[in-house]
Design a protein around this motif. Structure first.
Motif, mmCIF file in Angstrom:
data_model
loop_
_atom_site.group_PDB
_atom_site.id
_atom_site.type_symbol
_atom_site.label_atom_id
_atom_site.label_comp_id
_atom_site.label_asym_id
_atom_site.label_seq_id
_atom_site.Cartn_x
_atom_site.Cartn_y
_atom_site.Cartn_z
ATOM 1 N N LYS A 1 -1.283 -59.522 -20.946
ATOM 2 C CA LYS A 1 -0.363 -59.112 -19.656
ATOM 3 C C LYS A 1 -1.220 -58.206 -18.962
ATOM 4 O O LYS A 1 -1.729 -57.305 -19.417
ATOM 5 C CB LYS A 1 0.767 -58.397 -20.678
ATOM 6 N N ASP A 2 -0.624 -58.100 -17.572
ATOM 7 C CA ASP A 2 -1.091 -57.115 -16.546
ATOM 8 C C ASP A 2 -0.525 -55.903 -17.157
ATOM 9 O O ASP A 2 0.594 -55.847 -17.158
ATOM 10 C CB ASP A 2 -0.891 -57.652 -15.311
ATOM 11 N N MET A 3 -1.434 -54.865 -17.103
ATOM 12 C CA MET A 3 -0.667 -53.457 -17.123
ATOM 13 C C MET A 3 -0.999 -52.562 -15.776
ATOM 14 O O MET A 3 -2.055 -52.056 -15.934
ATOM 15 C CB MET A 3 -1.542 -52.837 -18.651
ATOM 16 N N PRO A 4 0.000 -52.584 -15.007
ATOM 17 C CA PRO A 4 -0.368 -51.960 -13.833
ATOM 18 C C PRO A 4 -0.273 -50.302 -14.164
ATOM 19 O O PRO A 4 1.127 -49.941 -14.638
ATOM 20 C CB PRO A 4 0.812 -52.357 -12.919
ATOM 21 N N VAL A 5 -1.170 -49.395 -13.987
ATOM 22 C CA VAL A 5 -1.001 -47.956 -14.163
ATOM 23 C C VAL A 5 -1.515 -47.295 -12.802
ATOM 24 O O VAL A 5 -2.706 -47.563 -12.345
ATOM 25 C CB VAL A 5 -1.789 -47.565 -15.381
ATOM 26 N N GLY A 6 -0.964 -46.712 -12.175
ATOM 27 C CA GLY A 6 -1.294 -45.815 -11.204
ATOM 28 C C GLY A 6 -1.904 -46.744 -9.800
ATOM 29 O O GLY A 6 -1.451 -47.422 -9.584
ATOM 30 N N GLU A 7 -3.101 -46.199 -9.605
ATOM 31 C CA GLU A 7 -3.697 -46.886 -8.686
ATOM 32 C C GLU A 7 -4.548 -48.165 -9.087
ATOM 33 O O GLU A 7 -5.152 -48.824 -8.121
ATOM 34 C CB GLU A 7 -4.647 -45.883 -7.899
ATOM 35 N N THR A 8 -4.445 -48.367 -10.277
ATOM 36 C CA THR A 8 -5.353 -49.483 -10.785
ATOM 37 C C THR A 8 -4.571 -50.143 -11.961
ATOM 38 O O THR A 8 -3.284 -50.230 -11.914
ATOM 39 C CB THR A 8 -6.670 -48.978 -11.551
ATOM 40 N N HIS A 9 -5.272 -51.242 -12.567
ATOM 41 C CA HIS A 9 -4.660 -51.768 -13.774
ATOM 42 C C HIS A 9 -5.437 -52.220 -14.699
ATOM 43 O O HIS A 9 -6.712 -52.332 -14.563
ATOM 44 C CB HIS A 9 -3.599 -52.988 -13.126
ATOM 45 N N ALA A 10 -4.984 -52.366 -15.920
ATOM 46 C CA ALA A 10 -5.603 -53.077 -17.144
ATOM 47 C C ALA A 10 -5.043 -54.211 -17.613
ATOM 48 O O ALA A 10 -3.903 -54.657 -17.355
ATOM 49 C CB ALA A 10 -5.852 -51.899 -18.165
ATOM 50 N N ARG A 11 -5.766 -54.926 -18.368
ATOM 51 C CA ARG A 11 -5.300 -56.313 -19.040
ATOM 52 C C ARG A 11 -4.952 -55.986 -20.386
ATOM 53 O O ARG A 11 -6.146 -55.540 -21.301
ATOM 54 C CB ARG A 11 -6.380 -57.373 -18.758
ATOM 55 N N SER A 12 -4.007 -56.067 -20.865
ATOM 56 C CA SER A 12 -3.443 -55.923 -22.095
ATOM 57 C C SER A 12 -3.687 -57.245 -23.131
ATOM 58 O O SER A 12 -2.442 -58.104 -22.676
ATOM 59 C CB SER A 12 -2.019 -55.355 -22.308
ATOM 60 N N GLN A 13 -4.600 -57.432 -23.870
ATOM 61 C CA GLN A 13 -4.639 -58.606 -24.319
ATOM 62 C C GLN A 13 -3.410 -58.934 -25.485
ATOM 63 O O GLN A 13 -3.168 -57.894 -26.200
ATOM 64 C CB GLN A 13 -5.836 -58.843 -25.414
#
Lengths: 152, 104
Positions: B42-54
């Motif tokens: 799942k894509d985890m949008p946070v603030g100005e960026t994002h992370a990938r939550s496996q």
């Protein structure tokens, strides 16, 4: 090939964070995006090289002073929604403490200061709770006017 | 057993597709089951960026687990421990479809 003072400052800053932020966080520099959060309980810190500008204040004869921006991103995943705020704030606090532990970075820098912060909590899409922050640091350092590899 | 239940049974007994698992309700106890596992990040949008939550999805035949699993239960399968998030019934009503996160 001699390393520039900029590179030595960035490497020293990343190493200072890596040595002092503490488990379970991992610290990486300029890693590929997006950051991978493999599991609940994972903490990741990413140090990103930033822009640099000549400083306003005058440096000594034959010296040039710069201000280098370094962005540090931090991410957490937690088991429950009420754990995510304390987890991201705790990680942010550990990053600040590690960054300011030695503001000279072993004699390479003039100072390390806080230059801005944002934080965002992720909710939704069935994923376990997570959060991220971005913390900018401004690092001052001096080089010879004629040679960016020579510390001044 | 209808055709859909027979189909999920065939998948769940295929050693190349399914793994053995243990469902552990938060209320206590445990039950063995067969699990079809697949990654679903799942894509985890946070603030100005994002992370990938496996993330992972598990499909478990209702023949193995009659009681609907609940958010917060845990599943052990394929050498990993998972926390169960969303729980749904598959479209044919013969299997549970679980959203999972690995417990680190």
């Amino acid at each position: 090939m001699s390393l520039t003072i900029r590179e030595r400052v960035l490497a020293a800053f990343a190493a200072q964070l890596a040595a002092n932020v503490g488990a379970p966080a991992t610290v990486e520099r300029n890693c590929e995006a997006p950051a991978e959060l493999e599991a609940i309980g994972v903490e990741r810190v990413i140090v990103i090289d930033g822009d640099q500008e000549p400083a306003d204040e005058p440096a000594g004869m034959g010296q040039r002073q710069y201000v280098l921006a370094v962005d540090v991103e931090g991410y957490v995943r937690t088991r429950r929604p009420n754990e995510v705020g304390p987890a991201i704030n705790a990680l942010h606090g550990r990053v600040l403490k590690a960054a300011f532990l030695d503001r000279t970075l072993g004699g390479l820098a003039v100072d390390v200061v806080d230059a801005g912060f944002w934080v965002d909590v992720f909710r939704g899409d069935g994923a376990s709770p997570g959060a991220g922050f971005g913390q900018t640091f401004a690092i001052g350092f001096r080089t010879s006017v004629d040679d960016p590899t020579v510390l001044a | 057993m209808n055709a859909f239940a027979a189909g999920i049974e065939a998948l769940a007994t295929d050693p190349d597709m399914a793994v053995a698992g243990t469902l552990m309700p938060a209320a206590g106890g445990s039950s063995a089951c067969r699990v079809l596992l697949q990654r679903r990040d799942k894509d985890m949008p946070v603030g100005e960026t994002h992370a990938r939550s496996q993330g992972w999805v598990a499909v478990i035949p209702q023949a193995d687990v009659q009681t609907r699993p609940r958010r917060g239960d845990e599943l052990a399968a394929d050498g990993k421990s998972f926390l169960i998030g969303d729980v749904a019934t598959d479209s044919a009503g013969v299997a549970w479809r679980l959203d999972l996160d690995v417990i680190g």
